[in-house]
Enzyme design. Structure first.
Site, PDB file in Angstrom:
ATOM      1  N   ARG A 154     -14.248  -6.763   2.185  1.00 20.33           N
ATOM      2  CA  ARG A 154     -12.823  -6.676   1.894  1.00 20.33           C
ATOM      3  C   ARG A 154     -12.126  -7.973   2.333  1.00 20.33           C
ATOM      4  O   ARG A 154     -11.241  -8.476   1.640  1.00 20.33           O
ATOM      5  CB  ARG A 154     -12.191  -5.472   2.612  1.00 20.33           C
ATOM      6  CG  ARG A 154     -12.517  -4.107   2.029  1.00 20.33           C
ATOM      7  CD  ARG A 154     -11.871  -3.868   0.673  1.00 20.33           C
ATOM      8  NE  ARG A 154     -10.425  -3.961   0.717  1.00 20.33           N
ATOM      9  CZ  ARG A 154      -9.608  -2.967   1.060  1.00 20.33           C
ATOM     10  NH1 ARG A 154     -10.117  -1.785   1.398  1.00 20.33           N
ATOM     11  NH2 ARG A 154      -8.302  -3.133   1.044  1.00 20.33           N
ATOM     12  N   CYS A 160     -15.931   3.757   0.621  1.00 19.41           N
ATOM     13  CA  CYS A 160     -14.836   2.853   0.965  1.00 19.41           C
ATOM     14  C   CYS A 160     -14.321   3.062   2.381  1.00 19.41           C
ATOM     15  O   CYS A 160     -13.565   2.226   2.885  1.00 19.41           O
ATOM     16  CB  CYS A 160     -13.704   2.984  -0.046  1.00 19.41           C
ATOM     17  SG  CYS A 160     -13.058   4.652  -0.243  1.00 19.41           S
ATOM     18  N   HIS A 162      -7.010   1.107  -6.956  1.00 18.58           N
ATOM     19  CA  HIS A 162      -7.390   0.403  -5.720  1.00 18.58           C
ATOM     20  C   HIS A 162      -8.228  -0.823  -6.100  1.00 18.58           C
ATOM     21  O   HIS A 162      -9.417  -0.914  -5.783  1.00 18.58           O
ATOM     22  CB  HIS A 162      -8.204   1.347  -4.831  1.00 18.58           C
ATOM     23  CG  HIS A 162      -8.208   0.975  -3.378  1.00 18.58           C
ATOM     24  ND1 HIS A 162      -7.662  -0.189  -2.899  1.00 18.58           N
ATOM     25  CD2 HIS A 162      -8.719   1.620  -2.279  1.00 18.58           C
ATOM     26  CE1 HIS A 162      -7.822  -0.252  -1.590  1.00 18.58           C
ATOM     27  NE2 HIS A 162      -8.454   0.827  -1.193  1.00 18.58           N
ATOM     28  N   ASP A 188     -16.275   9.145  -1.898  1.00 18.68           N
ATOM     29  CA  ASP A 188     -15.040   8.939  -1.147  1.00 18.68           C
ATOM     30  C   ASP A 188     -14.662  10.272  -0.515  1.00 18.68           C
ATOM     31  O   ASP A 188     -15.238  11.313  -0.832  1.00 18.68           O
ATOM     32  CB  ASP A 188     -13.936   8.451  -2.095  1.00 18.68           C
ATOM     33  CG  ASP A 188     -12.683   7.973  -1.371  1.00 18.68           C
ATOM     34  OD1 ASP A 188     -12.738   7.795  -0.141  1.00 18.68           O
ATOM     35  OD2 ASP A 188     -11.655   7.784  -2.044  1.00 18.68           O
ATOM     36  N   GLN A 209     -10.340  -2.905  -3.394  1.00 20.20           N
ATOM     37  CA  GLN A 209     -11.553  -2.216  -2.965  1.00 20.20           C
ATOM     38  C   GLN A 209     -12.664  -2.391  -3.992  1.00 20.20           C
ATOM     39  O   GLN A 209     -13.816  -2.658  -3.652  1.00 20.20           O
ATOM     40  CB  GLN A 209     -11.267  -0.726  -2.748  1.00 20.20           C
ATOM     41  CG  GLN A 209     -12.485   0.083  -2.315  1.00 20.20           C
ATOM     42  CD  GLN A 209     -13.011  -0.319  -0.961  1.00 20.20           C
ATOM     43  OE1 GLN A 209     -12.279  -0.287   0.017  1.00 20.20           O
ATOM     44  NE2 GLN A 209     -14.280  -0.702  -0.889  1.00 20.20           N
ATOM     45  N   ARG A 255       0.883  -1.170   0.000  1.00 14.51           N
ATOM     46  CA  ARG A 255       0.000   0.000   0.000  1.00 14.51           C
ATOM     47  C   ARG A 255       0.919   1.218   0.000  1.00 14.51           C
ATOM     48  O   ARG A 255       1.600   1.483   0.998  1.00 14.51           O
ATOM     49  CB  ARG A 255      -0.916  -0.019   1.231  1.00 14.51           C
ATOM     50  CG  ARG A 255      -1.945   1.106   1.285  1.00 14.51           C
ATOM     51  CD  ARG A 255      -2.826   0.928   2.523  1.00 14.51           C
ATOM     52  NE  ARG A 255      -3.663   2.080   2.746  1.00 14.51           N
ATOM     53  CZ  ARG A 255      -4.911   2.218   2.316  1.00 14.51           C
ATOM     54  NH1 ARG A 255      -5.462   1.257   1.606  1.00 14.51           N
ATOM     55  NH2 ARG A 255      -5.612   3.306   2.580  1.00 14.51           N
TER      56      ARG A 255
END
Length: 314
Positions: free
Chosen positions: A301, A273, A138, A233, A141, A111
């Site tokens: 997830r 998210c 991502h 987001d 996600q 990440r």
């Protein structure tokens, strides 16, 4: 294409651009099966003896916990490495770090900030590399998002997804994911904050094969019109803190609130998210309503990460 688990063995997961529609559906099917096993209390440990290195140059709650718990539940081991534990691209080259880690572990999840860093890591590592998030993409996600939408709507193809906010890594991944499974995607962003053209182009190319439509607009109302799913987001991501005040002003007309939701279908579902800032990108009466599936989405997830790990390593 053969979509058995073995078709994904050893593959890197850097962006869903690299995956076929069949492979994405395969991952979602595996995630569903693993979720059912867990809910039934069944033990499933195909990764005994396997180790996942988790590199975090950006901190995260969901990414760390879902990968670490997922690897543990599958019988393997997860090794947490933060930016203080490594000299990635500083004291040691990315190529050398990749080659060294590949001597010890079976896969690497990272990440980080620059997408080029994960591409270089994957180029030199002899083990699968998984994108836990970069500034551009991502994919993990987006897979969890697809699984959540399917669980609620019982279909993906023909669903309209509206993303309202910053044309960031989440928007990029969503556009690609939607296009690959035949889901219409409308992205509404302020002028100057649109998704990168390379992702828009890739999404439209995928959409041409599945019959989906990809739209980028500066009108939240246009994007949300008759939408089945509304997604947003945070307005300021990690590394953009110095822009926070400016972004708060620019994005205010793009807040997801009850007034905007009047343009959506009556049975719309809301996704985010997380972490969410109530009163900024979304109001509490939306994210805490019966239309919100953000915690089911967060929970998924875990199941998606497990599907990825099983597919790459077993």
């Amino acid at each position: 294409m053969n979509t058995t688990i073995s078709s994904l063995k050893g593959k890197d997961v850097l962006t869903l651009i690299d995956f076929s529609s069949e492979q994405i559906y395969e991952l979602l099917a595996i995630a569903q099966q693993l979720k059912q096993k867990q809910q039934a209390g069944e033990s499933y440990t195909p990764l005994v003896g396997k180790t996942l290195a988790m590199i975090f140059e950006k901190p995260s709650t969901r990414t760390r916990v879902s990968f670490e718990v997922g690897m543990t539940q599958l019988g393997g081991h997860a090794l947490y490495l933060n930016s203080n534990d490594l000299q990635l691209g500083r004291g040691e080259t990315i190529a050398d770090t990749a080659r060294v880690l590949a001597q010890y572990v079976d896969a690497i999840m990272i990440r980080t900030f620059a997408h080029q860093k994960i591409e270089e890591l994957a180029e030199y590592a002899d083990v699968p590399v998984i994108n836990g998030l970069t500034d551009d993409d991502h994919p993990c996600q987006a897979l969890a998002d697809l699984l959540t939408i399917y669980e609620v709507k019982k279909q993906l193809k023909g669903i309209k997804l509206a993303y309202v906010g910053d044309g960031n890594n989440v928007a990029h991944a969503l556009m690609i994911a939607a296009a690959k499974v035949g889901m219409d995607c409308a992205v509404a962003c302020p002028v100057g904050y649109e998704p990168k053209e390379q992702y828009v182009t890739a999404a439209k190319e995928a959409a041409a094969k599945t019959g989906a439509t990809i739209t980028v607009t500066h009108s939240p109302e246009e994007a949300v019109q008759a939408a089945d799913v509304i997604y947003t987001d945070v307005w300021t991501s990690m590394g953009q803190e110095q822009e926070s005040e400016q972004r708060l002003a620019v994005f205010q007309p793009f807040q997801v609130n009850s007034q905007l939701m009047k343009y959506a279908k009556d049975d719309y579902m809301f996704l985010h998210c997380l972490p969410a800032h109530r009163g900024e990108e979304v109001t509490a009466d939306v994210i805490d309503s019966g239309h919100s599936y953000v915690f089911q989405q967060a929970g998924n997830r875990l199941h998606v990460q497990k599907a990825i790990l099983v597919s790459l390593l077993s």
